[in-house]
Write a protein that holds these residues in place. Structure first.
Motif, mmCIF file in Angstrom:
data_model
loop_
_atom_site.group_PDB
_atom_site.id
_atom_site.type_symbol
_atom_site.label_atom_id
_atom_site.label_comp_id
_atom_site.label_asym_id
_atom_site.label_seq_id
_atom_site.Cartn_x
_atom_site.Cartn_y
_atom_site.Cartn_z
ATOM 1 N N GLY A 1 0.830 -1.195 0.000
ATOM 2 C CA GLY A 1 0.000 0.000 0.000
ATOM 3 C C GLY A 1 0.864 1.244 0.000
ATOM 4 N N ALA A 2 0.672 2.094 -0.998
ATOM 5 C CA ALA A 2 1.497 3.298 -1.135
ATOM 6 C C ALA A 2 0.639 4.553 -1.067
ATOM 7 C CB ALA A 2 2.289 3.258 -2.438
ATOM 8 N N GLY A 3 -0.450 4.478 -0.322
ATOM 9 C CA GLY A 3 -1.278 5.656 -0.096
ATOM 10 C C GLY A 3 -0.711 6.509 1.026
ATOM 11 N N ALA A 4 -1.567 7.277 1.657
ATOM 12 C CA ALA A 4 -1.108 8.231 2.671
ATOM 13 C C ALA A 4 -0.430 7.532 3.846
ATOM 14 C CB ALA A 4 -2.287 9.072 3.153
ATOM 15 N N VAL A 5 -1.020 6.459 4.348
ATOM 16 C CA VAL A 5 -0.437 5.758 5.498
ATOM 17 C C VAL A 5 0.854 5.050 5.090
ATOM 18 C CG1 VAL A 5 -0.779 3.899 7.168
ATOM 19 C CG2 VAL A 5 -2.636 5.502 6.691
ATOM 20 N N GLY A 6 0.836 4.356 3.960
ATOM 21 C CA GLY A 6 2.025 3.652 3.503
ATOM 22 C C GLY A 6 3.202 4.582 3.290
ATOM 23 N N GLN A 7 2.955 5.717 2.660
ATOM 24 C CA GLN A 7 4.040 6.667 2.411
ATOM 25 C C GLN A 7 4.521 7.325 3.701
ATOM 26 O OE1 GLN A 7 3.967 9.324 -0.950
ATOM 27 N NE2 GLN A 7 2.415 8.094 -2.001
ATOM 28 N N ALA A 8 3.600 7.599 4.635
ATOM 29 C CA ALA A 8 4.001 8.195 5.913
ATOM 30 C C ALA A 8 4.927 7.255 6.677
ATOM 31 C CB ALA A 8 2.763 8.521 6.748
ATOM 32 N N LEU A 9 4.564 5.980 6.761
ATOM 33 C CA LEU A 9 5.403 5.013 7.465
ATOM 34 C C LEU A 9 6.721 4.786 6.736
ATOM 35 C CD1 LEU A 9 2.724 2.401 8.560
ATOM 36 C CD2 LEU A 9 4.007 3.966 10.036
ATOM 37 N N ALA A 10 6.681 4.707 5.416
ATOM 38 C CA ALA A 10 7.919 4.524 4.659
ATOM 39 C C ALA A 10 8.884 5.671 4.938
ATOM 40 C CB ALA A 10 7.610 4.438 3.167
ATOM 41 N N GLY A 11 8.380 6.885 4.953
ATOM 42 C CA GLY A 11 9.229 8.043 5.202
ATOM 43 C C GLY A 11 9.889 7.997 6.560
ATOM 44 N N ARG A 12 9.133 7.603 7.586
ATOM 45 C CA ARG A 12 9.707 7.536 8.935
ATOM 46 C C ARG A 12 10.714 6.398 9.046
ATOM 47 N NH1 ARG A 12 9.766 12.136 9.634
ATOM 48 N NH2 ARG A 12 11.270 11.409 11.146
ATOM 49 N N PHE A 13 10.402 5.248 8.454
ATOM 50 C CA PHE A 13 11.348 4.125 8.509
ATOM 51 C C PHE A 13 12.643 4.475 7.787
ATOM 52 C CE2 PHE A 13 7.447 1.102 8.565
ATOM 53 C CZ PHE A 13 7.282 1.316 9.928
ATOM 54 N N LEU A 14 12.529 5.111 6.633
ATOM 55 C CA LEU A 14 13.721 5.491 5.876
ATOM 56 C C LEU A 14 14.562 6.502 6.650
ATOM 57 C CD1 LEU A 14 12.042 5.826 2.373
ATOM 58 C CD2 LEU A 14 13.736 4.089 3.006
ATOM 59 N N ALA A 15 13.901 7.449 7.303
ATOM 60 C CA ALA A 15 14.624 8.457 8.084
ATOM 61 C C ALA A 15 15.402 7.825 9.229
ATOM 62 C CB ALA A 15 13.648 9.503 8.623
ATOM 63 N N ALA A 16 14.935 6.648 9.687
ATOM 64 C CA ALA A 16 15.616 5.943 10.779
ATOM 65 C C ALA A 16 16.687 4.984 10.263
ATOM 66 C CB ALA A 16 14.593 5.175 11.610
ATOM 67 N N GLY A 17 16.910 4.967 8.943
ATOM 68 C CA GLY A 17 17.957 4.129 8.374
ATOM 69 C C GLY A 17 17.514 2.753 7.929
ATOM 70 N N GLU A 18 16.211 2.508 7.902
ATOM 71 C CA GLU A 18 15.698 1.214 7.456
ATOM 72 C C GLU A 18 15.653 1.153 5.930
ATOM 73 O OE1 GLU A 18 14.966 -1.238 9.520
ATOM 74 O OE2 GLU A 18 15.236 -0.047 11.348
ATOM 75 N N GLN A 19 15.673 -0.052 5.411
ATOM 76 C CA GLN A 19 15.417 -0.309 3.996
ATOM 77 C C GLN A 19 13.938 -0.664 3.863
ATOM 78 O OE1 GLN A 19 17.962 -0.373 1.418
ATOM 79 N NE2 GLN A 19 19.177 0.615 3.021
ATOM 80 N N VAL A 20 13.285 -0.180 2.824
ATOM 81 C CA VAL A 20 11.848 -0.390 2.656
ATOM 82 C C VAL A 20 11.561 -0.922 1.257
ATOM 83 C CG1 VAL A 20 9.577 0.722 2.566
ATOM 84 C CG2 VAL A 20 11.222 1.387 4.335
ATOM 85 N N VAL A 21 10.758 -1.976 1.202
ATOM 86 C CA VAL A 21 10.228 -2.504 -0.057
ATOM 87 C C VAL A 21 8.752 -2.140 -0.088
ATOM 88 C CG1 VAL A 21 9.734 -4.589 -1.379
ATOM 89 C CG2 VAL A 21 11.883 -4.400 -0.100
ATOM 90 N N ILE A 22 8.336 -1.346 -1.064
ATOM 91 C CA ILE A 22 6.965 -0.846 -1.088
ATOM 92 C C ILE A 22 6.243 -1.315 -2.352
ATOM 93 C CG2 ILE A 22 7.519 1.359 -2.233
ATOM 94 C CD1 ILE A 22 5.491 2.668 -0.233
ATOM 95 N N SER A 23 4.960 -1.568 -2.221
ATOM 96 C CA SER A 23 4.191 -2.074 -3.356
ATOM 97 C C SER A 23 2.799 -1.472 -3.357
ATOM 98 C CB SER A 23 4.084 -3.598 -3.272
ATOM 99 O OG SER A 23 3.291 -3.977 -2.153
ATOM 100 N N ASN A 24 2.144 -1.591 -4.503
ATOM 101 C CA ASN A 24 0.734 -1.223 -4.603
ATOM 102 C C ASN A 24 0.077 -2.113 -5.661
ATOM 103 O OD1 ASN A 24 1.471 -0.200 -7.088
ATOM 104 N ND2 ASN A 24 1.193 1.955 -6.534
ATOM 105 N N SER A 25 -1.204 -1.894 -5.898
ATOM 106 C CA SER A 25 -1.936 -2.751 -6.833
ATOM 107 C C SER A 25 -1.594 -2.468 -8.286
ATOM 108 C CB SER A 25 -3.445 -2.570 -6.616
ATOM 109 O OG SER A 25 -3.825 -1.220 -6.848
ATOM 110 N N ARG A 26 -0.926 -1.345 -8.569
ATOM 111 C CA ARG A 26 -0.636 -0.960 -9.952
ATOM 112 C C ARG A 26 0.744 -1.407 -10.425
ATOM 113 N NH1 ARG A 26 -2.979 3.160 -7.415
ATOM 114 N NH2 ARG A 26 -1.057 4.330 -7.175
ATOM 115 N N GLY A 27 1.541 -1.963 -9.535
ATOM 116 C CA GLY A 27 2.830 -2.500 -9.937
ATOM 117 C C GLY A 27 4.007 -1.562 -9.674
ATOM 118 N N PRO A 28 5.224 -2.092 -9.683
ATOM 119 C CA PRO A 28 6.421 -1.308 -9.347
ATOM 120 C C PRO A 28 6.633 -0.077 -10.213
ATOM 121 C CG PRO A 28 6.924 -3.654 -9.388
ATOM 122 C CD PRO A 28 5.543 -3.505 -9.945
#
Length: 265
Positions: A71-98
């Motif tokens: 999920g790359a909507g508002a919640v998915g992008q918000a969490l991805a941003g915080r995880f990335l800021a903390a130095g995590e690697q993130v694999v993100i997906s949605n229904s429309r493809g990479p």
């Protein structure tokens, strides 16, 4: 559409420990608002108390698998941003493809990798950041035959577009229903009580660390998600099992839904 989604009565909230007097849904607790309630007694303070990640957390972050976000909507992008800021690697997906996520990855950096739903679901921690009514089809699209050993984080709430009516859960907690969709997974309810703009903001406020609630039936999974939250900067408060803590977090109906609390230093 999952057959348990029926936009009917609101789920019932079980009585339990509540926030301190004066704390209420939508109550702003940043220093700018001039009022910062403490977490009430019984809310377990995480180690560190505003000091950031400890050495063990840092080592774990260096060796952990990427976090999968479906999920790359508002919640998915918000969490991805915080995880990335903390130095995590993130694999993100949605229904429309990479390919549909390349622009997002270009803006964000190489630590964010667009992927298929199946690839995101193949990580140690998988976040289901999708609307409630699409959970069934999203889990099916992940094509996972065995969720064993995965930690599945559920930030969903049992309502959504187009009518935003609460789903009829038959007296159950929403995350218990989600757990039934991912058999074998260790499900943790987390990140559902704050709106995306607050979730995506720096959790280290002038008044203290913003509080994140979580609950789940597997203590080690709860602690794993709590450590991740602590590395990001949140004050993680473990509410216990889904039947109790999950009901406190649930929106609508739970007394903790939409509360914006901070943990004072």
């Amino acid at each position: 559409m999952p057959d348990f989604v029926k936009g009917l009565p609101r789920p019932r909230a079980r009585s339990g420990p509540g926030p301190p007097a004066g704390a209420r849904a939508g109550h702003t607790t940043d220093a700018a608002a001039g009022e910062v309630p403490r977490c009430w007694p019984g809310a377990r303070r995480e180690a560190g108390r505003g000091q950031g990640a400890d050495r063990g957390d840092i080592e774990e972050s260096r060796h952990a698998m990427p976090i999968g976000i479906i999920g790359a909507g508002a919640v998915g992008q918000a969490l991805a941003g915080r995880f990335l800021a903390a130095g995590e690697q993130v694999v993100i997906s949605n229904s429309r493809g990479p390919a549909s996520l390349r622009a997002l990855a270009a803006r964000t950096g190489s630590a964010l990798r667009p992927a298929t739903v199946g690839e995101a679901a193949d990580q140690e921690i998988v976040v289901l950041a999708v609307p409630w009514r699409r959970l069934g089809e999203v889990v099916a699209a992940a094509d996972v035959t065995d969720w064993q050993e995965r930690i599945v984080v559920d930030p969903t709430n049992p309502l959504g577009p187009p009518d935003f009516r609460a789903a009829d859960l038959g007296g159950r907690v929403s995350s218990e229903i989600v757990a039934g969709l991912v058999p074998g997974a260790r499900l943790v309810k987390a990140f559902n009580t704050l709106p995306p703009d607050v979730l995506g903001a720096d959790p280290l406020t002038p008044a203290g660390r913003r509080v994140i609630f979580l609950s789940g039936d597997h203590a080690r999974a709860n602690e794993r998600v709590a450590r991740l939250a602590r590395r990001v900067g949140w004050a993680a408060t473990d509410l216990g099992r889904l039947a109790d803590g999950g009901r406190l977090q649930e929106f609508p109906g739970g007394p903790l839904a939409a509360l914006k609390l901070v943990m004072e230093p």
